[in-house]
Design an enzyme around this catalytic site. Structure first.
Site, mmCIF file in Angstrom:
data_model
loop_
_atom_site.group_PDB
_atom_site.id
_atom_site.type_symbol
_atom_site.label_atom_id
_atom_site.label_comp_id
_atom_site.label_asym_id
_atom_site.label_seq_id
_atom_site.Cartn_x
_atom_site.Cartn_y
_atom_site.Cartn_z
ATOM 1 N N SER A 45 -26.418 -58.139 45.125
ATOM 2 C CA SER A 45 -25.478 -56.854 45.710
ATOM 3 C C SER A 45 -25.578 -56.938 47.291
ATOM 4 O O SER A 45 -24.756 -56.178 47.696
ATOM 5 C CB SER A 45 -26.498 -55.766 45.349
ATOM 6 O OG SER A 45 -26.201 -55.720 43.638
ATOM 7 N N GLY A 221 -24.044 -55.083 41.121
ATOM 8 C CA GLY A 221 -23.252 -56.067 41.884
ATOM 9 C C GLY A 221 -22.998 -55.651 43.038
ATOM 10 O O GLY A 221 -23.331 -54.325 43.602
ATOM 11 N N GLY A 223 -20.324 -54.358 46.561
ATOM 12 C CA GLY A 223 -19.047 -53.832 46.857
ATOM 13 C C GLY A 223 -18.630 -52.502 46.374
ATOM 14 O O GLY A 223 -19.543 -51.969 45.784
ATOM 15 N N CYS A 248 -26.704 -49.351 38.641
ATOM 16 C CA CYS A 248 -26.357 -49.912 40.061
ATOM 17 C C CYS A 248 -24.571 -49.794 40.121
ATOM 18 O O CYS A 248 -24.198 -48.613 39.814
ATOM 19 C CB CYS A 248 -26.800 -50.891 41.003
ATOM 20 S SG CYS A 248 -26.557 -50.962 42.526
ATOM 21 N N LEU A 249 -24.023 -50.820 40.331
ATOM 22 C CA LEU A 249 -22.616 -50.823 40.388
ATOM 23 C C LEU A 249 -22.048 -50.675 38.895
ATOM 24 O O LEU A 249 -21.059 -49.862 38.692
ATOM 25 C CB LEU A 249 -21.871 -52.229 40.873
ATOM 26 C CG LEU A 249 -20.511 -52.670 40.584
ATOM 27 C CD1 LEU A 249 -19.880 -51.579 41.748
ATOM 28 C CD2 LEU A 249 -20.063 -53.863 40.782
ATOM 29 N N ASN A 290 -30.274 -50.495 46.062
ATOM 30 C CA ASN A 290 -29.920 -51.107 46.887
ATOM 31 C C ASN A 290 -28.077 -50.961 46.641
ATOM 32 O O ASN A 290 -27.473 -51.556 45.710
ATOM 33 C CB ASN A 290 -29.813 -52.882 46.714
ATOM 34 C CG ASN A 290 -28.694 -53.751 47.326
ATOM 35 O OD1 ASN A 290 -28.289 -53.206 48.354
ATOM 36 N ND2 ASN A 290 -28.887 -54.694 47.033
ATOM 37 N N GLY A 292 -24.466 -48.975 48.585
ATOM 38 C CA GLY A 292 -23.726 -48.431 49.632
ATOM 39 C C GLY A 292 -22.742 -47.245 49.179
ATOM 40 O O GLY A 292 -22.018 -46.685 50.071
ATOM 41 N N TYR A 293 -22.285 -46.849 47.820
ATOM 42 C CA TYR A 293 -21.543 -46.253 47.235
ATOM 43 C C TYR A 293 -22.480 -45.329 46.177
ATOM 44 O O TYR A 293 -23.512 -45.495 45.975
ATOM 45 C CB TYR A 293 -20.483 -46.709 46.739
ATOM 46 C CG TYR A 293 -19.461 -47.673 47.456
ATOM 47 C CD1 TYR A 293 -18.139 -46.890 47.840
ATOM 48 C CD2 TYR A 293 -19.918 -48.780 47.903
ATOM 49 C CE1 TYR A 293 -17.419 -47.744 48.770
ATOM 50 C CE2 TYR A 293 -18.977 -49.595 48.790
ATOM 51 C CZ TYR A 293 -17.764 -48.826 49.181
ATOM 52 O OH TYR A 293 -16.918 -49.570 50.052
ATOM 53 N N HIS A 333 -32.499 -49.277 40.437
ATOM 54 C CA HIS A 333 -32.958 -50.497 39.648
ATOM 55 C C HIS A 333 -34.136 -50.615 38.782
ATOM 56 O O HIS A 333 -35.264 -50.637 39.374
ATOM 57 C CB HIS A 333 -33.055 -51.824 40.737
ATOM 58 C CG HIS A 333 -31.800 -52.018 41.330
ATOM 59 N ND1 HIS A 333 -30.920 -53.114 40.829
ATOM 60 C CD2 HIS A 333 -30.980 -51.668 42.316
ATOM 61 C CE1 HIS A 333 -29.795 -53.294 41.567
ATOM 62 N NE2 HIS A 333 -29.866 -52.481 42.550
ATOM 63 N N GLU A 335 -35.148 -52.621 36.711
ATOM 64 C CA GLU A 335 -35.974 -54.024 36.613
ATOM 65 C C GLU A 335 -36.568 -54.418 37.930
ATOM 66 O O GLU A 335 -37.401 -55.215 37.977
ATOM 67 C CB GLU A 335 -34.640 -55.200 36.433
ATOM 68 C CG GLU A 335 -33.923 -55.418 37.702
ATOM 69 C CD GLU A 335 -33.023 -54.734 38.195
ATOM 70 O OE1 GLU A 335 -32.362 -54.689 39.182
ATOM 71 O OE2 GLU A 335 -32.639 -53.616 37.664
#
Length: 378
Positions: A45, A221, A223, A248-249, A290, A292-293, A333, A335
């Site tokens: 990530s 992931g 971006g 996350c993503l 972790n 940024g969006y 996360h 995990e």
């Protein structure tokens, strides 16, 4: 050797190099974790980012092969206050600096990371260039201006597996869609003896159906989630057909597939100490994060989504579930590598959801499909 970091706003930091003698441009971010720098370095990530560790002493326990979260690190640079070149740890196989040099990653130490973090918190994440070359500040500015962060918008393709592979188990078959998956997700599924099939980021809904899964795991992931619209389409086609769990993503893609929207955070959430409130119980969990969006709160109205968790620091959305289908997601996360382990119960919840779905939809179960195919029904 001298190393320098130039930020997009013109701020220049001069310190010492402890990594590769190269020049890299990326998005400068910070991580608030006290431990776990190896897991941070190897987390896909962070692809395309220059990571600042706010904890001042980094490198003291070295590098161990058992702590990697991916085969090859994807970060563009590493920033620390004090680097310890001689680790003291019976598990250590080599130093942090050796790892950076092996994978051609620049590292800078002996700079004021508190000042750097304050700049990012005030102005938001920004582009930066990290170099060991004897280049003038004017030339560095020109080099950075010539490099757009838009060039890093295919991070998912860079970090995802290129081929389907499996991690066999004797229980539920899970298709893990790899958008830049951390090894921790696979470890948690393996602990529950799941039969895991890992597929590339651009795998279609029909290709996933052919694998006869019992459930679908959407990985983390790097971006912007809007850079992978094909994944949103895949999820929307499979929603309601199989139980889905996004991380996350994967959480953001799940939200987009359900009609919600996402937006970029000012400086993101990165670290192993972020408080998240579970709305149903009122309990606060400490989580590893972790990203940024985030999912835009106002976009949830009119969808079939329900908010399950919020961030106690800034009240952003940290968890969602579908009101009609067996599908849920979390922004953090579970995990947790590095981080606390008290959120791993979500994998148990996912497996339980799969079993309930198979009971209520026996004709859709993998075993029923295999038997039907053997009899020539399918």
């Amino acid at each position: 050797m001298q190393a320098r970091l130039l930020l997009e706003d013109g701020t220049l930091f001069t310190g010492k190099s402890f990594g590769a003698e190269v020049e890299k441009t990326g998005e400068v971010v910070f991580n608030t974790g006290i431990t776990g720098y190896q897991e941070v370095l190897s987390d896909p990530s962070y692809c395309g980012q220059i990571v600042t560790m706010t904890y001042p002493l980094i490198g003291n326990y070295g590098i161990s092969r058992d702590d990697f979260e991916s085969v090859v690190p994807s970060i563009h640079g590493f920033i620390v206050r004090r680097y310890e070149p001689t680790p003291s740890n019976w598990r250590a196989e080599y130093s942090l600096g050796s790892l950076l040099k092996e994978y051609n990653i620049p590292g800078i130490c002996d700079i004021d990371t508190r000042m750097l973090t304050r700049i990012i918190r005030q102005h938001g994440t920004m582009k930066g260039i990290l170099t060991t070359a004897d280049t003038s500040p004017e030339e560095l500015k020109a080099l950075m201006a010539a490099t757009s962060l838009d060039e890093l918008r295919n991070q998912v393709a860079q970090t995802s597996t290129k081929h389907i592979y499996s991690s066999p188990g004797s229980k539920e078959r899970i298709v893990l869609v790899d958008f830049g998956a951390k090894s921790g997700i696979l470890r948690e599924l393996n602990k529950r003896d799941c039969d895991v099939v890992i597929v590339p980021h651009d795998t279609t809904a029909d290709e996933i159906r052919k694998l006869n899964p019992d459930g679908i795991q959407l990985s983390n992931g790097p971006g912007d989630p809007k850079d992978v619209p094909y994944a949103v389409e895949m999820i929307s086609q499979l929603l309601g057909e199989y139980p889905i769990f996004g991380i996350c993503l994967g959480h953001q893609l799940f939200a987009l597939a359900c009609g919600a929207d996402t937006e970029k955070l000012k400086f993101g959430h990165r670290g192993g100490n972020h408080p998240v409130k579970e709305l149903a119980s009122g309990r606060c969990y400490i989580t590893s994060q972790n990203h940024g969006y985030t999912v835009t709160e106002s976009s949830i109205a009119g969808t079939k989504l329900e908010v399950t968790h919020i961030n106690n620091n800034d009240k952003t959305i940290e968890g969602l579930q579908h009101t009609d289908y067996p599908a849920f997601s979390v922004q953090y996360h579970p995990e947790a590598a590095p981080g606390p382990y008290d959120n791993s119960y979500l994998f148990d919840r996912f497996v339980g959801m799969i079993r309930e779905h198979k009971k209520s939809h026996p004709q859709q179960s993998r075993q029923a499909k295999i038997m039907a195919a053997a009899k020539g029904v399918l």
